[in-house]
Write a protein that holds these residues in place. Structure first.
Motif, PDB file in Angstrom:
ATOM      1  N   MET A  54       0.848  -1.192   0.000  1.00  0.00           N
ATOM      2  CA  MET A  54       0.000   0.000   0.000  1.00  0.00           C
ATOM      3  C   MET A  54       0.883   1.242   0.000  1.00  0.00           C
ATOM      4  N   GLU A  57     -10.849  -9.489   7.615  1.00  0.00           N
ATOM      5  CA  GLU A  57     -10.790  -8.943   6.261  1.00  0.00           C
ATOM      6  C   GLU A  57     -11.459  -9.859   5.239  1.00  0.00           C
ATOM      7  N   LYS A 104     -12.978  -0.194   2.179  1.00  0.00           N
ATOM      8  CA  LYS A 104     -13.315  -0.252   0.758  1.00  0.00           C
ATOM      9  C   LYS A 104     -13.360   1.145   0.149  1.00  0.00           C
ATOM     10  N   ILE A 122      -9.603   2.282  -0.360  1.00  0.00           N
ATOM     11  CA  ILE A 122      -8.849   1.610  -1.421  1.00  0.00           C
ATOM     12  C   ILE A 122      -9.378   2.019  -2.792  1.00  0.00           C
ATOM     13  N   TYR A 153      -6.077  -4.186  -5.161  1.00  0.00           N
ATOM     14  CA  TYR A 153      -6.235  -5.055  -3.995  1.00  0.00           C
ATOM     15  C   TYR A 153      -6.179  -6.539  -4.347  1.00  0.00           C
ATOM     16  N   PHE A 187      -3.862  -8.405  -1.983  1.00  0.00           N
ATOM     17  CA  PHE A 187      -4.445  -8.396  -0.643  1.00  0.00           C
ATOM     18  C   PHE A 187      -5.595  -9.398  -0.553  1.00  0.00           C
TER      19      PHE A 187
END
Length: 635
Positions: free
Chosen positions: A411, A473, A502, A505, A512, A515
């Motif tokens: 990130m 998550e 959300k 991001i 993502y 992730f």
């Protein structure tokens, strides 16, 4: 007759014009009222659905890879080598601030026109400092300026001339030219400024000595003040003796009265006279004897009076500011105490136990100390420039980011600091279930201290998440968990809502995929561990403890798992439901209809009043003031 018709037509045109203008103005008013109503409805709907509103200035593009590629010859302000060299330079300026006035005052008539060896070495160091200043970058409005032209322009316009004139040893030509170095007295603050701003001392001061910002500011202001008093008294004493040396032809006509003393005694006597005169005490044992000394003594007395008036004003200001700062800092504590007092008086038949009161107070103090959202929602934080705000966030959240580095991996800095600022803290009781099997989590949790067991309460637990790990998550995929997450003991966790995650991001355009893949693999890991432990005939399977997050990275998905992951990945892209039930929609529509009727009613009332005002103006134009007054009273 024709005149009357013409006059009537003119009145009709004017009336039509006024009505048209009034309608146009009313149309604008109605549009504004409609817009205001729409905004109110939108705000109400946003509050009912917990939709966050963000400051657009908060989303400046910032990438972790945006590093400055500076030329090798540019010196950064944070350089430790430069900081140490600045310390040396500040010592030299502190030395010259006391030596130069002393040498001018007490050695002006006895100085040999020769180089002073040790000062020549000092001059070389200061010359190097002048050269360094042409290559030293600086910050302006939190932006690093490293352009050589801008650096040179700033230095040339500020200190270059005075610094350069003081370097050459002109005193070897004439001892009186030693006065050219007197400008170095103005740089005496460099040493204290270095202590205050240097990264080498700032951490020590903040962590051990001055933990409160107001106390720190007051402490350094006091140091600057004491230093200014000392150097001022020193210069006044040196000039006091220098004035006496101007009358050496008639030594009896000076404050020395023709007496001869060693240099040390002369300096002490001059400093004594300065302290007595500057403080407006005036014992009278050392007094001026000529016009020059009289004028100088009067000037020092006036300066002393203004100085102590300034001192008293600042002391009063500091005390009032300290009281105001203390009140501001304890505002939340006072509100809490008022609430506790109200609770204590709620029941007249019994008193709240002291232990319970302390537990409530400690809980709120703990929440305030760990609630990052309170810090970053402050108006002060939002008003800071972007670069300075990010630097402050790095200071506030760097330890949290390092602790949960697996979660924040890949990130950019802006997204990392924004998510860290959303974190709130809470304590989980021992064996309290945080996420139950079959439920979706609405928050992502980060384990600060303690541990969380993963499994099923009715069967058993298969693994344990330790401090530095996270969970919750997986609900990004909008599917319920297959396991219970239960605190093994009293556990401290940070958390923030998934919906906020959300939003951020998406706002920061974060890819993502990695992730989400890690989240899916972690969930598969829990399933496999559970099946291996409880769906096997081998009774020797042990409780899996202290699993590391890195184990999940190396696992490859099977084709079936890959298909399932792609399906779940599409669910993340689906828009969030509004959360508005049919009953809520009907309620909102009915409210809008009621408001629309009120607006129509208000519109008709305004139109009627406007027409009455126009008619009243026409009546007054025709001299019918009484009728116009009666019409206006109806409005």
């Amino acid at each position: 007759m024709n005149r009357q018709k013409t006059f009537g037509k003119k009145i009709g045109i004017e009336k039509f014009s006024r009505v048209s203008i009034a309608k146009v103005r009313w149309e604008r008013i109605r549009n504004l009222k409609n817009l205001e109503f729409i905004i109110d409805v939108a705000h109400l709907a946003a509050e009912e659905r917990n939709v966050s509103r963000f400051n657009s200035n908060f989303f400046s593009k910032f990438s972790e890879n945006d590093e400055l590629h500076l030329p090798w010859y540019i010196i950064l302000p944070e350089s430790k080598i430069k900081s140490l060299f600045d310390l040396l330079v500040s010592f030299l300026y502190l030395y010259f601030a006391f030596v130069i006035p002393f040498r001018i005052g007490f050695y002006s008539h006895s100085t040999n026109e020769e180089l002073i060896p040790h000062e020549t070495i000092f001059e070389v160091a200061l010359l190097i400092d002048i050269l360094f200043n042409f290559f030293c970058a600086y910050y302006e409005n939190s932006v690093l300026i490293y352009d050589l032209k801008l650096i040179a322009k700033k230095y040339l316009l500020n200190r270059f001339i005075l610094d350069t004139i003081a370097i050459p040893p002109f005193y070897i030509l004439n001892s009186n030219l030693y006065w050219l170095k007197i400008s170095r007295v103005l740089r005496v603050n460099l040493f204290l400024r270095w202590i205050e701003n240097s990264t080498l001392t700032k951490n020590i001061i903040n962590d051990t000595l001055l933990k409160d910002q107001y106390t720190k500011d007051l402490f350094f202001k006091l140091l600057y003040f004491v230093q200014a008093v000392l150097i001022t008294c020193h210069c006044i004493a040196c000039i006091w003796y220098y004035i006496a040396t101007l009358n050496f032809d008639t030594p009896d006509n000076t404050w020395l009265l023709g007496a001869e003393y060693p240099i040390t005694d002369l300096y002490i006597r001059s400093l004594y006279w300065t302290a007595v005169t500057f403080s407006s005490v005036g014992y009278g044992d050392i007094t001026p004897k000529n016009n020059g000394e009289y004028i100088y003594a009067m000037c020092i007395e006036f300066v002393g009076i203004m100085f102590f008036a300034y001192l008293m004003g600042n002391v009063s200001n500091y005390l009032s500011n300290f009281q105001l700062t203390d009140e501001t800092a304890n505002e939340r504590e006072r509100e809490l105490e008022r609430w506790l007092l109200m609770l204590d008086g709620f029941r007249h038949d019994k008193t709240m136990p002291q232990q319970l009161t302390m537990r409530v107070r400690d809980y709120f103090h703990g929440c305030w100390s760990k609630d990052n959202s309170y810090i970053c929602s402050s108006d002060f934080m939002l008003k800071l420039p972007y670069a300075l705000r990010e630097e402050l966030k790095e200071f506030l959240f760097n330890d949290v980011i390092k602790k949960f580095s697996i979660f924040f991996e890949n990130m950019n800095k802006h997204l990392v600091y924004s998510l860290a600022s959303l974190m709130k803290h809470k304590w989980i009781k021992s064996f309290e279930t945080i996420i139950s099997k079959g439920n979706k989590s609405i928050e992502i949790y980060f384990i600060n201290t303690g541990s969380v067991m993963v499994g099923r309460k009715e069967v058993g637990y298969v693994t344990k998440l330790l401090s530095g790990s996270y969970f919750g998550e997986y609900s990004l995929f909008k599917v319920p968990y297959d396991f219970d997450f239960t605190a093994e003991g009293e556990t401290s966790v940070f958390y923030f809502p998934i919906i906020d995650f959300k939003t951020w991001i998406k706002k920061c355009e974060f890819n993502y995929y990695s992730f989400a893949l890690l989240s899916y693999k972690r969930h598969l890991y829990f399933i496999k561990e559970f099946d291996k432990t409880y769906n096997t005939t081998d009774d020797n399977e042990a409780f899996q403890d202290e699993r590391f997050e890195e184990e999940v990275f190396n696992e490859t998905l099977s084709p079936e798992e890959e298909d399932e992951f792609n399906i779940l990945l599409e669910k993340i892209k689906e828009p969030e439901p509004t959360g508005c039930t049919p009953e809520e929609k009907d309620k909102l529509l009915n409210k809008i209809k009621v408001q629309a009727k009120e607006i129509d009613k208000l519109q008709k009332m305004y139109e009627s009043d406007i027409m009455k005002i126009i008619n009243a103006v026409e009546l007054m134009t025709n001299g019918k003031n009484q009728a116009a007054y009666e019409l206006l009273t109806e409005i």
